[in-house]
Design a protein around this motif. Sequence first.
Motif, PDB file in Angstrom:
ATOM      1  N   ILE A 189       9.731  -3.815   2.337  1.00 51.16           N
ATOM      2  CA  ILE A 189       9.999  -2.820   1.288  1.00 51.16           C
ATOM      3  C   ILE A 189      11.144  -3.275   0.394  1.00 51.16           C
ATOM      4  O   ILE A 189      11.087  -3.144  -0.830  1.00 51.16           O
ATOM      5  CB  ILE A 189      10.285  -1.437   1.918  1.00 51.16           C
ATOM      6  N   ARG A 190      12.190  -3.837   0.994  1.00 59.45           N
ATOM      7  CA  ARG A 190      13.318  -4.335   0.205  1.00 59.45           C
ATOM      8  C   ARG A 190      12.899  -5.489  -0.700  1.00 59.45           C
ATOM      9  O   ARG A 190      13.373  -5.607  -1.825  1.00 59.45           O
ATOM     10  CB  ARG A 190      14.450  -4.793   1.124  1.00 59.45           C
ATOM     11  N   GLN A 191      12.028  -6.367  -0.227  1.00 58.88           N
ATOM     12  CA  GLN A 191      11.581  -7.500  -1.024  1.00 58.88           C
ATOM     13  C   GLN A 191      10.646  -7.072  -2.150  1.00 58.88           C
ATOM     14  O   GLN A 191      10.518  -7.782  -3.142  1.00 58.88           O
ATOM     15  CB  GLN A 191      10.871  -8.529  -0.135  1.00 58.88           C
ATOM     16  N   THR A 192       9.999  -5.927  -2.002  1.00 56.76           N
ATOM     17  CA  THR A 192       9.049  -5.443  -3.002  1.00 56.76           C
ATOM     18  C   THR A 192       9.749  -4.752  -4.168  1.00 56.76           C
ATOM     19  O   THR A 192       9.144  -4.534  -5.205  1.00 56.76           O
ATOM     20  CB  THR A 192       8.054  -4.473  -2.328  1.00 56.76           C
ATOM     21  N   GLY A 216      11.075  -3.647  -7.377  1.00 57.03           N
ATOM     22  CA  GLY A 216      10.892  -4.176  -8.718  1.00 57.03           C
ATOM     23  C   GLY A 216       9.619  -4.981  -8.908  1.00 57.03           C
ATOM     24  O   GLY A 216       9.353  -5.449 -10.004  1.00 57.03           O
ATOM     25  N   GLN A 217       8.840  -5.170  -7.866  1.00 57.40           N
ATOM     26  CA  GLN A 217       7.612  -5.954  -7.956  1.00 57.40           C
ATOM     27  C   GLN A 217       6.382  -5.147  -7.564  1.00 57.40           C
ATOM     28  O   GLN A 217       5.363  -5.700  -7.189  1.00 57.40           O
ATOM     29  CB  GLN A 217       7.692  -7.165  -7.025  1.00 57.40           C
ATOM     30  N   ALA A 218       6.469  -3.841  -7.635  1.00 56.22           N
ATOM     31  CA  ALA A 218       5.385  -2.982  -7.148  1.00 56.22           C
ATOM     32  C   ALA A 218       4.070  -3.260  -7.872  1.00 56.22           C
ATOM     33  O   ALA A 218       3.006  -3.259  -7.253  1.00 56.22           O
ATOM     34  CB  ALA A 218       5.775  -1.518  -7.289  1.00 56.22           C
ATOM     35  N   ARG A 219       4.129  -3.508  -9.156  1.00 53.45           N
ATOM     36  CA  ARG A 219       2.898  -3.732  -9.906  1.00 53.45           C
ATOM     37  C   ARG A 219       2.182  -4.995  -9.426  1.00 53.45           C
ATOM     38  O   ARG A 219       0.961  -5.025  -9.301  1.00 53.45           O
ATOM     39  CB  ARG A 219       3.212  -3.849 -11.392  1.00 53.45           C
ATOM     40  N   ALA A 239      -0.702  -5.088   1.727  1.00 50.45           N
ATOM     41  CA  ALA A 239      -0.414  -5.694   0.424  1.00 50.45           C
ATOM     42  C   ALA A 239       0.968  -6.339   0.414  1.00 50.45           C
ATOM     43  O   ALA A 239       1.151  -7.430  -0.138  1.00 50.45           O
ATOM     44  CB  ALA A 239      -0.513  -4.629  -0.668  1.00 50.45           C
ATOM     45  N   MET A 240       1.958  -5.683   1.012  1.00 47.55           N
ATOM     46  CA  MET A 240       3.296  -6.280   1.071  1.00 47.55           C
ATOM     47  C   MET A 240       3.292  -7.541   1.932  1.00 47.55           C
ATOM     48  O   MET A 240       3.941  -8.538   1.580  1.00 47.55           O
ATOM     49  CB  MET A 240       4.312  -5.269   1.608  1.00 47.55           C
TER      50      MET A 240
END
Length: 186
Positions: free
Chosen positions: A71-74, A76-79, A147-148
């Motif tokens: 979650i932390r790595q995602t 700003g990159q959700a799209r 997905a993550m």
Amino acid sequence: MQRGMMLRNLITNPSIQLALFLGLGIEFAFLWRRSTLLSDQYYSDVPLPILLSVPFCLVVGYALAMIWWLIRQTKGQARFTFRFSRARFLATACLAAFIPFAVIDWVPWTPGGLLVMSILPPIEFEGLGFGLLMMAVASMPLYPVAAMIVHHTQNRRWVRLGFLAVVFWSVYFGFMLWFGIVQFRT
């Protein structure tokens, strides 16, 4: 790298510290739940032995720390992370097929297993629709996790397989910790 350096890096790693902290918290919750199960006169299943609960709790703690890291790595990159792709679909289908929804006599009951049992001719089982329904329902909350995992393990297929396996084992061990060793009644 020297042995002392590796140990120091392992101890000071925040992800490992979080996994150990979560595993310890889960162990205390398990001990509380175990005492409740032992004192309940109507509960006839066997609680998990304490020696087995320690590694089980550490695996569940590691899985929760892994999801927190993903979650932390995602951020700003959700799209890019959650857009549909074949790899994300396959990872979600694998998780939906193999994540257990019950553990009875140490055997995980999975939607994929129900699907296979309904297809095999010698077994008279009417679980085809139920297996497909369970896979569809299980795939909805599992898609973000899959997905993550796929997004953050590109070009590292063994790490991806390891993360998916950790999710499976953490759900399996979570069932074992919470419900104990559930047995069929005859």
